[in-house]
Design a protein around this motif. Structure first.
Motif, PDB file in Angstrom:
ATOM      1  N   LEU A 291      41.988  48.031  39.955  1.00 46.74           N
ATOM      2  CA  LEU A 291      42.694  48.478  41.156  1.00 46.74           C
ATOM      3  C   LEU A 291      42.149  47.790  42.400  1.00 46.74           C
ATOM      4  N   VAL A 292      40.829  47.687  42.507  1.00 49.43           N
ATOM      5  CA  VAL A 292      40.218  47.016  43.657  1.00 49.43           C
ATOM      6  C   VAL A 292      40.659  45.561  43.719  1.00 49.43           C
ATOM      7  N   ALA A 293      40.769  44.922  42.534  1.00 56.39           N
ATOM      8  CA  ALA A 293      41.153  43.503  42.483  1.00 56.39           C
ATOM      9  C   ALA A 293      42.548  43.266  43.056  1.00 56.39           C
ATOM     10  N   VAL A 294      43.379  44.316  43.121  1.00 61.54           N
ATOM     11  CA  VAL A 294      44.726  44.177  43.658  1.00 61.54           C
ATOM     12  C   VAL A 294      44.819  44.696  45.093  1.00 61.54           C
ATOM     13  N   VAL A 295      44.187  45.844  45.350  1.00 59.16           N
ATOM     14  CA  VAL A 295      44.304  46.471  46.669  1.00 59.16           C
ATOM     15  C   VAL A 295      43.566  45.673  47.741  1.00 59.16           C
ATOM     16  N   LEU A 296      42.392  45.143  47.422  1.00 59.68           N
ATOM     17  CA  LEU A 296      41.613  44.416  48.423  1.00 59.68           C
ATOM     18  C   LEU A 296      42.362  43.188  48.950  1.00 59.68           C
ATOM     19  N   PRO A 297      42.875  42.293  48.070  1.00 61.19           N
ATOM     20  CA  PRO A 297      43.658  41.164  48.598  1.00 61.19           C
ATOM     21  C   PRO A 297      44.912  41.606  49.348  1.00 61.19           C
ATOM     22  N   THR A 298      45.579  42.636  48.843  1.00 60.35           N
ATOM     23  CA  THR A 298      46.768  43.140  49.537  1.00 60.35           C
ATOM     24  C   THR A 298      46.426  43.546  50.965  1.00 60.35           C
ATOM     25  N   MET A 299      45.294  44.189  51.133  1.00 59.66           N
ATOM     26  CA  MET A 299      44.887  44.688  52.442  1.00 59.66           C
ATOM     27  C   MET A 299      44.521  43.553  53.397  1.00 59.66           C
ATOM     28  N   VAL A 300      43.695  42.627  52.950  1.00 59.99           N
ATOM     29  CA  VAL A 300      43.197  41.600  53.875  1.00 59.99           C
ATOM     30  C   VAL A 300      44.206  40.480  54.099  1.00 59.99           C
ATOM     31  N   MET A 301      45.173  40.297  53.169  1.00 62.42           N
ATOM     32  CA  MET A 301      46.160  39.235  53.337  1.00 62.42           C
ATOM     33  C   MET A 301      47.369  39.681  54.165  1.00 62.42           C
ATOM     34  N   THR A 302      47.498  40.974  54.401  1.00 66.88           N
ATOM     35  CA  THR A 302      48.611  41.456  55.226  1.00 66.88           C
ATOM     36  C   THR A 302      48.506  40.847  56.622  1.00 66.88           C
ATOM     37  N   PRO A 303      49.563  40.234  57.114  1.00 63.80           N
ATOM     38  CA  PRO A 303      49.480  39.545  58.407  1.00 63.80           C
ATOM     39  C   PRO A 303      49.498  40.511  59.589  1.00 63.80           C
ATOM     40  N   GLY A 456      45.459  54.348  48.549  1.00 59.83           N
ATOM     41  CA  GLY A 456      44.976  53.439  47.515  1.00 59.83           C
ATOM     42  C   GLY A 456      43.478  53.523  47.326  1.00 59.83           C
ATOM     43  N   TRP A 457      42.744  53.552  48.439  1.00 66.04           N
ATOM     44  CA  TRP A 457      41.280  53.629  48.339  1.00 66.04           C
ATOM     45  C   TRP A 457      40.794  55.030  47.970  1.00 66.04           C
ATOM     46  N   LEU A 458      41.531  56.050  48.353  1.00 61.48           N
ATOM     47  CA  LEU A 458      41.153  57.401  47.929  1.00 61.48           C
ATOM     48  C   LEU A 458      41.343  57.573  46.420  1.00 61.48           C
ATOM     49  N   ILE A 459      42.325  56.883  45.855  1.00 62.18           N
ATOM     50  CA  ILE A 459      42.494  56.909  44.399  1.00 62.18           C
ATOM     51  C   ILE A 459      41.289  56.260  43.725  1.00 62.18           C
ATOM     52  N   VAL A 460      40.738  55.208  44.342  1.00 63.08           N
ATOM     53  CA  VAL A 460      39.488  54.625  43.841  1.00 63.08           C
ATOM     54  C   VAL A 460      38.393  55.684  43.808  1.00 63.08           C
ATOM     55  N   ALA A 461      38.280  56.451  44.895  1.00 63.43           N
ATOM     56  CA  ALA A 461      37.246  57.479  44.974  1.00 63.43           C
ATOM     57  C   ALA A 461      37.467  58.583  43.938  1.00 63.43           C
ATOM     58  N   VAL A 462      38.718  59.003  43.760  1.00 64.71           N
ATOM     59  CA  VAL A 462      39.019  60.053  42.786  1.00 64.71           C
ATOM     60  C   VAL A 462      38.689  59.575  41.372  1.00 64.71           C
ATOM     61  N   ALA A 463      39.072  58.340  41.054  1.00 64.61           N
ATOM     62  CA  ALA A 463      38.751  57.787  39.739  1.00 64.61           C
ATOM     63  C   ALA A 463      37.239  57.694  39.551  1.00 64.61           C
ATOM     64  N   GLY A 464      36.520  57.340  40.627  1.00 58.90           N
ATOM     65  CA  GLY A 464      35.066  57.318  40.556  1.00 58.90           C
ATOM     66  C   GLY A 464      34.496  58.693  40.265  1.00 58.90           C
TER      67      GLY A 464
END
Length: 502
Positions: A291-303, A456-464
């Protein structure tokens, strides 16, 4: 039989410690697992170019086919490895991947391209085969560190890879990716042959073809439904057919495993707390990484959009994403080595797994509410990298502690199924939530609002948190599980002929 010495080596393992041969052997494993990580990232980069080249809208199958095949064949490969030798099956899987890479590199059409990718799905099994083989042929006192270096080393490649991939594809085209993958694997296979002996530990058993077909078809059906349900529609006939068909096959597999004398997987193993909770925590660890591998690029590449304050986005290009992936990968390598050292000094891998999942919780919550500056994203990515490396290095050490050597590969293969299943499911869940929070569409591209990124990042936390619960439920003092008399290990000299099947 009760095995009370979880790291007891086979009788012919040299216990003196590190040597040049062992260092080169470990390098060969690191190379293989680095290519495993590299292939995912590099092939993902080529998908737009391949889709244009072959005029297809099914580019997602370039990755999905590998995941599906890996999930299907892992249990079979694991059983064969325990029966006929882990190094032999490791080389077989590498060989299939080399052939698949050559086919993809030469493919005249998309069908042939996918045929090569299907063969490359065997590469998924190299992860658990590598650390299972290390456990059998390395001195017991360095096994935890060697396993940690081999597995956490997969993060090292994420630092320079985006820069290298961009140069390679721009200079030589997308086919060069497959030539590079195949070439490195040829070198790695040769190094393994020269430096790494065959595992002397064998399991006397027969292959269960019925179980292999039922489990493979069931896992494959469910993963197809999960992978493409969002595209086909969750209520579409094709999605429901794959989902319920896969579930029916899995139910049939469970029924067959209870009556067949030597099933593909002994389900009694997953009734043991150390095994089932290792599998669940491992599944969440790999799912979070996916999930991080997809959400992180999506976040930083957004113009940056004039007149809109999204609350995130830096307009980074593909190479610019590397600046945020670099700390994640580097921190993962450091954390993995630390785990290896700690476990080697008798710190329980249960504790390091709990620590890794806790770091995922911490990193997910922080990133959800502090992703508006480059510095904050950089620092929090480092925390997530520490979590990833800690979790990745803890998983094989938990496996080694809880499962006797003759069942290492077959049990680890089922843990790999958990990893693949969870990694397929969690991103689908996350993006189903995020797709309900779209700010606008620009030339067909979706721009999420800030709430989507937060969720998206809260789902990371919940899965953690769920992974942490599974790790906490592991026994405080893990002893290797008992095995039936007909599953006792047979020690075979490494230069002996293959063990005849009973």
């Amino acid at each position: 039989m009760s095995v009370d010495s979880p790291s007891a080596p086979a009788p012919d393992v040299d216990e003196r410690g590190w040597s040049l041969r062992l260092v080169l052997s470990l390098i060969s494993f690191v190379l293989v697992l680095e290519v495993l990580s590299m292939s995912y990232i590099m092939v993902a980069t080529t998908i737009p170019l391949i889709s244009v080249e072959f005029g297809t809208t099914q580019g997602a199958w370039m990755l999905a086919s590998v995941l599906l095949v890996g999930s299907v064949i892992s249990p079979v490969v694991g059983k064969l490895a325990d029966t006929h030798g882990k190094r032999r099956l490791l080389l077989v899987c590498i060989g299939f991947t080399i052939v698949g890479s050559v086919i993809s590199a030469l493919a005249p059409n998309y069908t042939v391209m996918l045929a090569g990718r299907i063969l490359s799905g065997f590469f998924i099994a190299t992860l658990f085969l590598s650390y299972s083989l290390i456990r059998d042929v390395f001195p017991s006192k360095i096994v935890p560190l060697a396993v940690a270096i081999a597995t956490s080393g997969m993060g090292l490649i994420t630092v320079p890879l985006p820069f290298f991939s961009g140069w390679l594809i721009d200079s030589f085209g997308f086919r060069s990716v497959f030539w590079v993958i195949g070439g490195i694997l040829v070198v790695s296979a040769g190094l393994i042959v020269v430096t790494t002996p065959e595992s002397p530990v064998r399991l006397r058993s027969r292959i269960d073809p019925i179980g292999a077909v039922l489990l493979g078809g069931g896992v494959g059906g469910v993963l197809v439904a999960i992978s493409f349900g969002d595209t086909w529609g969750w209520s579409a006939g094709s999605t429901l057919a794959y989902m319920f068909g896969g579930i029916a096959l899995l139910v049939a597999w469970v029924a067959s495993a209870r009556v067949i004398r030597e099933p593909l997987v002994d389900l009694a193993l997953f009734g043991q707390r150390p095994v089932i909770f290792t599998a669940i925590s491992a599944g969440f660890c790999y799912a979070i990484s996916a999930l991080v591998a997809v959400v992180l690029p999506t976040m930083v590449m957004t113009p940056l959009i004039p007149g809109m304050d999204l609350g995130y986005g830096f307009g980074a290009d593909a190479e610019g994403v590397a600046l945020y992936q670099a700390p994640l990968g580097a921190a993962g390598v450091v954390a993995g080595v630390v785990v290896g050292v700690l476990v080697g000094r008798n710190v329980k891998p249960r504790l390091t797994m709990i620590a890794g999942m806790t770091l995922f919780i911490f990193g997910g919550v922080l990133m959800a509410y502090a992703h508006d500056t480059k510095l904050s994203v950089f620092l929090i990515a480092t925390i997530i990298g520490l979590a990833t490396g800690t979790g990745y290095a803890s998983i094989p050490n938990l496996q080694i502690v809880s499962v006797p050597p003759q069942l290492q590969a077959s049990t680890a293969s089922m843990v790999a199924v958990f990893q693949s299943m969870f990694a397929a499911i969690l991103p689908v869940i996350a993006f189903s939530v995020m797709n309900s929070h779209v700010a606008l569409e620009v030339e067909g591209a979706v721009i999420y609002n800030n709430d989507a990124i937060i969720y998206g990042w809260l789902i990371v936390a919940v899965a953690g948190a769920l992974g942490a619960v599974a790790a906490i439920l592991l026994p405080r003092n893990i002893k290797q599980i008992n095995v039936a008399a007909d599953q006792e290990a047979v020690i075979v000299p490494t230069n002996a002929a293959p063990l005849a099947r009973s």
